[in-house]
Design a protein around this motif. Structure first.
Motif, PDB file in Angstrom:
ATOM      1  N   LYS A 299      31.634  11.538 -16.031  1.00 12.22           N
ATOM      2  CA  LYS A 299      30.503  11.487 -16.953  1.00 12.22           C
ATOM      3  C   LYS A 299      30.918  11.056 -18.356  1.00 12.22           C
ATOM      4  O   LYS A 299      30.391  11.530 -19.363  1.00 12.22           O
ATOM      5  CB  LYS A 299      29.774  12.843 -17.007  1.00 12.22           C
TER       6      LYS A 299
ATOM      7  N   SER B 240      26.133  15.899 -19.828  1.00 11.00           N
ATOM      8  CA  SER B 240      25.901  14.918 -18.766  1.00 11.00           C
ATOM      9  C   SER B 240      26.373  15.459 -17.424  1.00 11.00           C
ATOM     10  O   SER B 240      25.714  15.278 -16.393  1.00 11.00           O
ATOM     11  CB  SER B 240      26.630  13.617 -19.102  1.00 11.00           C
TER      12      SER B 240
ATOM     13  N   HIS C  47      23.834  18.017 -16.048  1.00  8.70           N
ATOM     14  CA  HIS C  47      22.683  17.355 -15.426  1.00  8.70           C
ATOM     15  C   HIS C  47      23.059  16.784 -14.061  1.00  8.70           C
ATOM     16  O   HIS C  47      22.288  16.896 -13.092  1.00  8.70           O
ATOM     17  CB  HIS C  47      22.164  16.235 -16.330  1.00  8.70           C
ATOM     18  N   PHE C  48      24.227  16.167 -13.983  1.00  9.56           N
ATOM     19  CA  PHE C  48      24.662  15.532 -12.736  1.00  9.56           C
ATOM     20  C   PHE C  48      24.850  16.572 -11.633  1.00  9.56           C
ATOM     21  O   PHE C  48      24.422  16.370 -10.488  1.00  9.56           O
ATOM     22  CB  PHE C  48      25.960  14.770 -12.987  1.00  9.56           C
TER      23      PHE C  48
ATOM     24  N   GLN D 122      22.491  18.042  -7.820  1.00  5.26           N
ATOM     25  CA  GLN D 122      23.069  18.253  -6.494  1.00  5.26           C
ATOM     26  C   GLN D 122      23.028  19.707  -6.047  1.00  5.26           C
ATOM     27  O   GLN D 122      23.334  20.013  -4.891  1.00  5.26           O
ATOM     28  CB  GLN D 122      24.528  17.780  -6.486  1.00  5.26           C
TER      29      GLN D 122
ATOM     30  N   MET E 141      20.958   8.530  -9.952  1.00  3.79           N
ATOM     31  CA  MET E 141      21.653   9.699 -10.482  1.00  3.79           C
ATOM     32  C   MET E 141      22.708   9.325 -11.517  1.00  3.79           C
ATOM     33  O   MET E 141      23.128  10.170 -12.323  1.00  3.79           O
ATOM     34  CB  MET E 141      22.329  10.478  -9.344  1.00  3.79           C
ATOM     35  N   PHE E 142      23.147   8.072 -11.501  1.00  8.50           N
ATOM     36  CA  PHE E 142      24.218   7.660 -12.411  1.00  8.50           C
ATOM     37  C   PHE E 142      23.680   7.143 -13.748  1.00  8.50           C
ATOM     38  O   PHE E 142      24.451   6.679 -14.588  1.00  8.50           O
ATOM     39  CB  PHE E 142      25.066   6.580 -11.731  1.00  8.50           C
TER      40      PHE E 142
ATOM     41  N   ARG F 100      21.145   8.330 -16.893  1.00 10.06           N
ATOM     42  CA  ARG F 100      20.230   9.266 -17.536  1.00 10.06           C
ATOM     43  C   ARG F 100      19.837   8.678 -18.884  1.00 10.06           C
ATOM     44  O   ARG F 100      19.161   7.674 -18.946  1.00 10.06           O
ATOM     45  CB  ARG F 100      20.879  10.654 -17.660  1.00 10.06           C
TER      46      ARG F 100
END
Length: 346
Positions: free
Chosen positions: A85, A180, A183-184, A188, A302-303, A305
């Motif tokens: 990230k 970041s 959030h990632f 999941q 997802m990659f 934001r």
């Protein structure tokens, strides 16, 4: 809608008659890493403590160890190394377009970026190459081979340093990196965490993907200081503030500088525009496609934001920010490394 396949060799064959031996080696390593200490992560699997960093997925840790044993770097390779990230997707796109631009212009490379996610164009060693109990044959990939990894410096395959190949490292303000990453991971988690507090505590304790963050960054910084001709050290903040200037620096480093004619034709500017977070996120392949990481499809969206500098005040309290900056100052003291976004006097 699934994305087109990776640019790795379609067959990525295992080495001859050694397929069974490779499966056995993977299994032995799985048995080994299952004995490592763990910490809850909020995911379906906990953080596992490898001697050189934390991992959330046992298969990824096993793949790191397999890559360490079997990956043979060439002097023509270009390898992106990052802490998760920290702008990896963006850097992959910029590097791919820069290196793959042809004599007839940059259009073909940019077209591939429009059709494939950057993670399909520049594959991760540990979560795309050394997977499915394979030791793939990468010899058919043309030079320069573009690869990427989050592997900490101490665990990086020895051939990378020995070969003299180019290594491009990019780090990011740890506060934005943490936000970041939170959030990632939440995307999941079976039950997303509404509060960042637990992830903050673990991050400060060094428990995060391939963490501790500070050990990861400092090891690559020191390598850059020792061998600046082999290791380029970049920051997300510098790239955001002067994308064109940093792109030219990157191109020069990897031996593909922009010519006067290309600058006059604004080829470098075209790459910056096509590889912006907004352009990449808006591509159909990144809105609805998927990419396979650790044998599982992940949504390309997802990659992407916000991709901005300084998003952390929306999630971290001033006390949290001060704590991270204090750790950063303490860890980096005497190294010569000062990140551009520190909020305390160093």
């Amino acid at each position: 809608m699934a994305s087109p396949p990776s640019l790795l060799p379609a067959s990525a064959p295992s080495a001859g008659d050694g397929e069974e031996a490779h499966r056995e080696a993977y299994e032995q390593l799985r048995q080994l890493v299952s004995t490592y200490p763990t910490v809850p992560s909020g995911l379906d699997t906990p953080y596992h403590r490898h001697p050189d960093g934390w991992y959330t997925f046992l298969p990824a840790m096993v793949s790191v160890m397999v890559a360490q044993r079997h990956f043979t770097a060439r002097d023509t390779d270009i390898i992106i190394t990052t802490f998760p990230k920290c702008g990896t997707t963006w850097l992959k796109a910029l590097l791919f377009a820069t290196v793959r631009r042809g004599r007839d212009g940059v259009d073909a490379a940019l077209a591939q970026l429009g059709a494939r996610n950057p993670h399909q164009l520049v594959s991760f060693l540990e979560i795309q190459v050394y997977v499915r109990d394979r030791v793939p044959d990468l010899s058919s990939l043309p030079a320069p081979r573009l690869l990427a990894t989050h592997i900490p410096r101490p665990t990086l395959p020895a051939s990378v340093a020995a070969s003299g190949c180019k290594v491009v490292y990019m780090c990011r303000d740890p506060k934005d990196c943490l936000v970041s990453l939170w959030h990632f991971l939440n995307a999941q988690r079976p039950e997303p965490r509404e509060d960042i507090g637990e992830d903050f505590r673990l991050f400060c304790d060094g428990v995060s993907l391939v963490g501790p963050y500070w050990d990861h960054v400092l090891a690559y910084w020191r390598w850059h200081v020792e061998r600046p001709g082999q290791v380029l050290f970049m920051t997300y903040e510098e790239l955001s503030a002067d994308t064109l200037g940093q792109l030219r620096r990157l191109a020069e480093f990897v031996g593909r500088p922009f010519t006067d004619e290309e600058r006059a034709a604004r080829v470098d500017e075209a790459i910056v525009k096509a590889c912006s977070v907004e352009s990449l996120a808006g591509a159909e392949v990144n809105r609805s496609g998927t990419v396979e990481l650790m044998e599982e499809p992940m949504r390309n969206a997802m990659f992407f934001r916000r991709g901005v500098v300084g998003d952390w005040p929306n999630y971290l309290s001033p006390e949290m920010a001060r704590r991270i900056d204090e750790i950063t100052e303490s860890k980096f003291r005497g190294s010569g490394l000062v990140l551009p976004t520190m909020t305390i006097n160093t």
